[in-house]
Design a protein around this motif. Structure first.
Motif, PDB file in Angstrom:
ATOM      1  N   PHE A   1      30.662 -27.250   8.838  1.00  0.00           N
ATOM      2  CA  PHE A   1      31.125 -26.202   9.585  1.00  0.00           C
ATOM      3  C   PHE A   1      29.929 -25.532  10.385  1.00  0.00           C
ATOM      4  O   PHE A   1      29.925 -25.179  11.410  1.00  0.00           O
ATOM      5  N   CYS A   2      29.151 -25.236   9.295  1.00  0.00           N
ATOM      6  CA  CYS A   2      27.995 -24.311   9.792  1.00  0.00           C
ATOM      7  C   CYS A   2      26.680 -24.966  10.082  1.00  0.00           C
ATOM      8  O   CYS A   2      25.923 -24.824  10.994  1.00  0.00           O
ATOM      9  N   HIS A   3      26.559 -26.152   9.082  1.00  0.00           N
ATOM     10  CA  HIS A   3      25.261 -26.756   9.174  1.00  0.00           C
ATOM     11  C   HIS A   3      25.246 -27.995   9.876  1.00  0.00           C
ATOM     12  O   HIS A   3      24.104 -28.712  10.256  1.00  0.00           O
TER      13      HIS A   3
ATOM     14  N   GLY B   1      26.499 -26.751  13.389  1.00  0.00           N
ATOM     15  CA  GLY B   1      27.975 -27.003  13.304  1.00  0.00           C
ATOM     16  C   GLY B   1      28.767 -25.847  14.188  1.00  0.00           C
ATOM     17  O   GLY B   1      28.099 -25.225  15.007  1.00  0.00           O
ATOM     18  N   VAL B   2      29.767 -26.020  14.382  1.00  0.00           N
ATOM     19  CA  VAL B   2      30.633 -25.262  14.971  1.00  0.00           C
ATOM     20  C   VAL B   2      30.394 -23.873  14.993  1.00  0.00           C
ATOM     21  O   VAL B   2      30.189 -22.971  15.871  1.00  0.00           O
ATOM     22  N   ALA B   3      30.622 -23.265  13.639  1.00  0.00           N
ATOM     23  CA  ALA B   3      30.245 -21.890  13.465  1.00  0.00           C
ATOM     24  C   ALA B   3      28.689 -21.504  13.401  1.00  0.00           C
ATOM     25  O   ALA B   3      28.355 -20.573  13.757  1.00  0.00           O
ATOM     26  N   GLY B   4      27.834 -22.713  12.960  1.00  0.00           N
ATOM     27  CA  GLY B   4      26.593 -22.372  12.996  1.00  0.00           C
ATOM     28  C   GLY B   4      25.780 -21.844  14.376  1.00  0.00           C
ATOM     29  O   GLY B   4      24.815 -21.164  14.178  1.00  0.00           O
ATOM     30  N   ALA B   5      26.238 -22.463  15.290  1.00  0.00           N
ATOM     31  CA  ALA B   5      25.767 -22.072  16.554  1.00  0.00           C
ATOM     32  C   ALA B   5      25.988 -20.550  16.975  1.00  0.00           C
ATOM     33  O   ALA B   5      25.067 -20.265  17.649  1.00  0.00           O
ATOM     34  N   VAL B   6      26.481 -19.846  16.208  1.00  0.00           N
ATOM     35  CA  VAL B   6      26.917 -18.453  16.677  1.00  0.00           C
ATOM     36  C   VAL B   6      26.315 -17.598  15.735  1.00  0.00           C
ATOM     37  O   VAL B   6      26.534 -16.235  15.765  1.00  0.00           O
ATOM     38  N   LEU B   7      25.952 -18.166  14.479  1.00  0.00           N
ATOM     39  CA  LEU B   7      25.465 -17.412  13.274  1.00  0.00           C
ATOM     40  C   LEU B   7      23.924 -16.653  13.677  1.00  0.00           C
ATOM     41  O   LEU B   7      23.233 -17.350  14.243  1.00  0.00           O
ATOM     42  N   LYS B   8      24.016 -15.441  13.359  1.00  0.00           N
ATOM     43  CA  LYS B   8      22.816 -14.699  13.443  1.00  0.00           C
ATOM     44  C   LYS B   8      22.454 -14.084  12.073  1.00  0.00           C
ATOM     45  O   LYS B   8      22.943 -13.248  11.559  1.00  0.00           O
ATOM     46  N   PRO B   9      21.376 -14.555  11.375  1.00  0.00           N
ATOM     47  CA  PRO B   9      20.370 -15.780  11.665  1.00  0.00           C
ATOM     48  C   PRO B   9      21.186 -16.961  11.892  1.00  0.00           C
ATOM     49  O   PRO B   9      22.145 -17.095  11.157  1.00  0.00           O
ATOM     50  N   PRO B  10      20.803 -18.080  12.387  1.00  0.00           N
ATOM     51  CA  PRO B  10      21.471 -19.422  12.543  1.00  0.00           C
ATOM     52  C   PRO B  10      21.454 -19.885  11.244  1.00  0.00           C
ATOM     53  O   PRO B  10      20.750 -19.690  10.190  1.00  0.00           O
TER      54      PRO B  10
END
Length: 117
Positions: A41-43, A51-60
């Motif tokens: 989902f993130c990686h 991943g879907v959530a990884g694209a918006v994470l800060k830091p990625p």
């Protein structure tokens, strides 16, 4: 006689080192199932941090296909992050939801993303 004793000691040390290696060995196929359900989902499906959530994470989210990641990553450091999360990032702790064997399997799968050199 002394040389024989040294050989026995060396054989014993080799056995201990091989057992230590086995303790960290995991099943990458089982790890893939854990990765797909808990990490992609993130990686991302291919470990690129996309991943879907990884694209918006800060830091990625970490890109496991990046050679720079593997310069410092060890099974022990990865296990610590999986168990405890990583402060200041979106990486949460999985200690309550994955047992030691599942984490070892996951690490074995993560290592399949390591670029060949």
């Amino acid at each position: 006689m002394q040389a024989r004793g040294v050989r026995i000691q060396l054989a014993g040390m080799a056995l201990i080192l091989s057992l230590v290696g086995v303790a960290h060995a995991g099943d990458a196929q089982k790890g893939k199932m854990a990765y797909t359900s808990r990490c992609s989902f993130c990686h991302g499906a291919t470990g690129k941090g996309d991943g879907v959530a990884g694209a918006v994470l800060k830091p990625p989210a970490t890109n496991f296909t990046n050679p720079d990641f593997w310069k410092t990553a060890t099974p022990e450091t990865m296990k610590t992050v999986i168990e405890n999360g990583k402060p200041g990032t979106g990486m949460v702790s999985f200690k309550a939801s994955l047992n030691t064997g599942q984490i070892d399997d996951l690490i074995a799968y993560l290592q399949t993303f390591k670029p060949q050199q």
